[in-house]
Design an enzyme around this catalytic site. Sequence first.
Site, short mmCIF file in Angstrom:
data_model
loop_
_atom_site.label_atom_id
_atom_site.label_comp_id
_atom_site.label_asym_id
_atom_site.label_seq_id
_atom_site.Cartn_x
_atom_site.Cartn_y
_atom_site.Cartn_z
N ASP A 166 5.51 5.45 -8.58
CA ASP A 166 4.35 4.61 -8.87
C ASP A 166 4.77 3.29 -9.53
O ASP A 166 5.79 3.23 -10.22
CB ASP A 166 3.37 5.38 -9.79
CG ASP A 166 1.98 4.76 -9.80
OD1 ASP A 166 1.65 4.00 -8.86
OD2 ASP A 166 1.23 5.03 -10.75
N HIS A 223 6.10 -2.65 -2.41
CA HIS A 223 6.37 -1.48 -1.56
C HIS A 223 7.70 -1.65 -0.82
O HIS A 223 8.45 -0.70 -0.66
CB HIS A 223 5.24 -1.28 -0.54
CG HIS A 223 3.91 -1.00 -1.17
ND1 HIS A 223 3.78 -0.15 -2.24
CD2 HIS A 223 2.66 -1.44 -0.88
CE1 HIS A 223 2.49 -0.08 -2.58
NE2 HIS A 223 1.79 -0.87 -1.77
N TRP A 244 -6.07 6.34 1.09
CA TRP A 244 -6.86 5.70 2.16
C TRP A 244 -7.97 4.84 1.56
O TRP A 244 -8.57 4.01 2.24
CB TRP A 244 -7.50 6.75 3.07
CG TRP A 244 -6.50 7.61 3.80
CD1 TRP A 244 -6.15 8.88 3.46
CD2 TRP A 244 -5.73 7.27 4.96
NE1 TRP A 244 -5.21 9.36 4.35
CE2 TRP A 244 -4.93 8.39 5.28
CE3 TRP A 244 -5.63 6.12 5.76
CZ2 TRP A 244 -4.05 8.41 6.37
CZ3 TRP A 244 -4.75 6.14 6.84
CH2 TRP A 244 -3.97 7.27 7.13
N LEU A 262 21.20 17.69 1.22
CA LEU A 262 19.92 17.49 0.53
C LEU A 262 18.74 17.67 1.49
O LEU A 262 18.77 17.15 2.61
CB LEU A 262 19.89 16.07 -0.04
CG LEU A 262 18.57 15.62 -0.70
CD1 LEU A 262 18.43 16.25 -2.08
CD2 LEU A 262 18.50 14.10 -0.80
C1 IPE Z 1 0.02 8.34 -6.68
O1 IPE Z 1 -0.06 7.00 -7.06
C2 IPE Z 1 0.36 8.44 -5.25
C3 IPE Z 1 1.66 7.91 -4.84
C4 IPE Z 1 2.60 7.42 -5.58
C5 IPE Z 1 1.89 7.99 -3.44
P1 IPE Z 1 -1.46 6.23 -7.19
O2 IPE Z 1 -1.14 4.88 -7.67
O3 IPE Z 1 -2.21 6.35 -5.92
O4 IPE Z 1 -2.19 7.11 -8.29
P2 IPE Z 1 -3.47 6.78 -9.20
O5 IPE Z 1 -4.55 6.29 -8.32
O6 IPE Z 1 -3.04 5.73 -10.18
O7 IPE Z 1 -3.78 8.07 -9.88
C1 IPE Z 2 2.95 3.46 -5.61
O1 IPE Z 2 2.77 2.20 -6.14
C2 IPE Z 2 3.06 3.44 -4.11
C3 IPE Z 2 1.91 3.99 -3.39
C4 IPE Z 2 0.87 4.57 -3.89
C5 IPE Z 2 1.96 3.88 -1.95
P1 IPE Z 2 1.31 1.57 -6.31
O2 IPE Z 2 0.96 0.84 -5.08
O3 IPE Z 2 0.35 2.62 -6.72
O4 IPE Z 2 1.56 0.56 -7.50
P2 IPE Z 2 0.60 0.26 -8.73
O5 IPE Z 2 0.31 1.58 -9.38
O6 IPE Z 2 -0.62 -0.38 -8.19
O7 IPE Z 2 1.41 -0.64 -9.60
MG MG Z 3 -0.28 3.33 -8.50
#
Ligand code: IPE
Ligand code: IPE
Ligand code: MG
Length: 248
Positions: A26, A43, A75, A137
């Site tokens: 995240d 990303h 989504w 792995l």
């Molecule tokens: C969790 O991250 C999902 C992934 C890293 C794929 P999110 O950024 O979607 O989670 P929330 O919305 O902050 O809980």
């Molecule tokens: C995690 O990073 C990646 C995915 C959920 C695909 P975020 O896109 O949630 O990044 P933040 O949390 O907005 O910084």
């Molecule tokens: Mg996030």
Amino acid sequence: MGIFSSSTSSIPEVIEIPRHIAIIMDGNGRWAKKRFLPRVAGHKVGVETIRAIVNQSIDMGVKYLTLFAFSSENWRRPPKEVSFLMGLFRVVLIKEAVKFNESNVRFVMIGDRSRFSLSVVAEIEKAERLTSSNTGLTLTIAANYGGRWDVLQAFNAMQTAHPELASQYREADLSPYFSMHYAPEPDLFIRTGGEKRISNFLLWQLAYTELYFTDTLWPDFDNSAFKLAIKSYQQRERRFGRTSEQLR
Ligand code: IPE
Ligand code: IPE
Ligand code: MG
């Protein structure tokens, strides 16, 4: 029966290097925002981090690495970001599958595939087939994955296979139907990006997993940050319900 013992049915063996590490990657969006870049730039850089963490896991002798790439709730993001992520997923699969294979990595994708485009599904299947007999792995990517979805699909599959057991199902009847039936429960869970929540990741499997949260954003999560997480894990006392005295 699942091949691995459950942390609630028996006491798992505790070893220095976690057998299975599960990570919520995240903070990509915030990493980009800090640099006045569009979210998707985060990303892209996040993919580099994946490569480094996979290689470090191989070097350390981790057997299973599971990465949360896209949740069943992601989504809800703006359509543009969703389609960028799908495109990135496809390109990375094509590019990395051959490299995974050269490193003896077995690639598996968990999650509901029914919402992906045919070309993404085709690439997933190709990568899984190519690497299926590898013994190094096991890299699992969770995409369109939700912990609740997993519990429900497992339950439905179990019930279809064993209607005669209705109202007498035990944990061992359910475990072969989870998406991650081929892996032991995670020893270590890591979430980068500062949030302290599970966000519908592996709900059932995290029952006795050691949890580690760091403010480091995923694109900044380097080898030394990963080592800190492992070190923290090594300092935990895994009691599985027992007292400290019982461990000695
Ligand atoms: C969790 O991250 C999902 C992934 C890293 C794929 P999110 O950024 O979607 O989670 P929330 O919305 O902050 O809980
Ligand atoms: C995690 O990073 C990646 C995915 C959920 C695909 P975020 O896109 O949630 O990044 P933040 O949390 O907005 O910084
Ligand atoms: Mg996030």
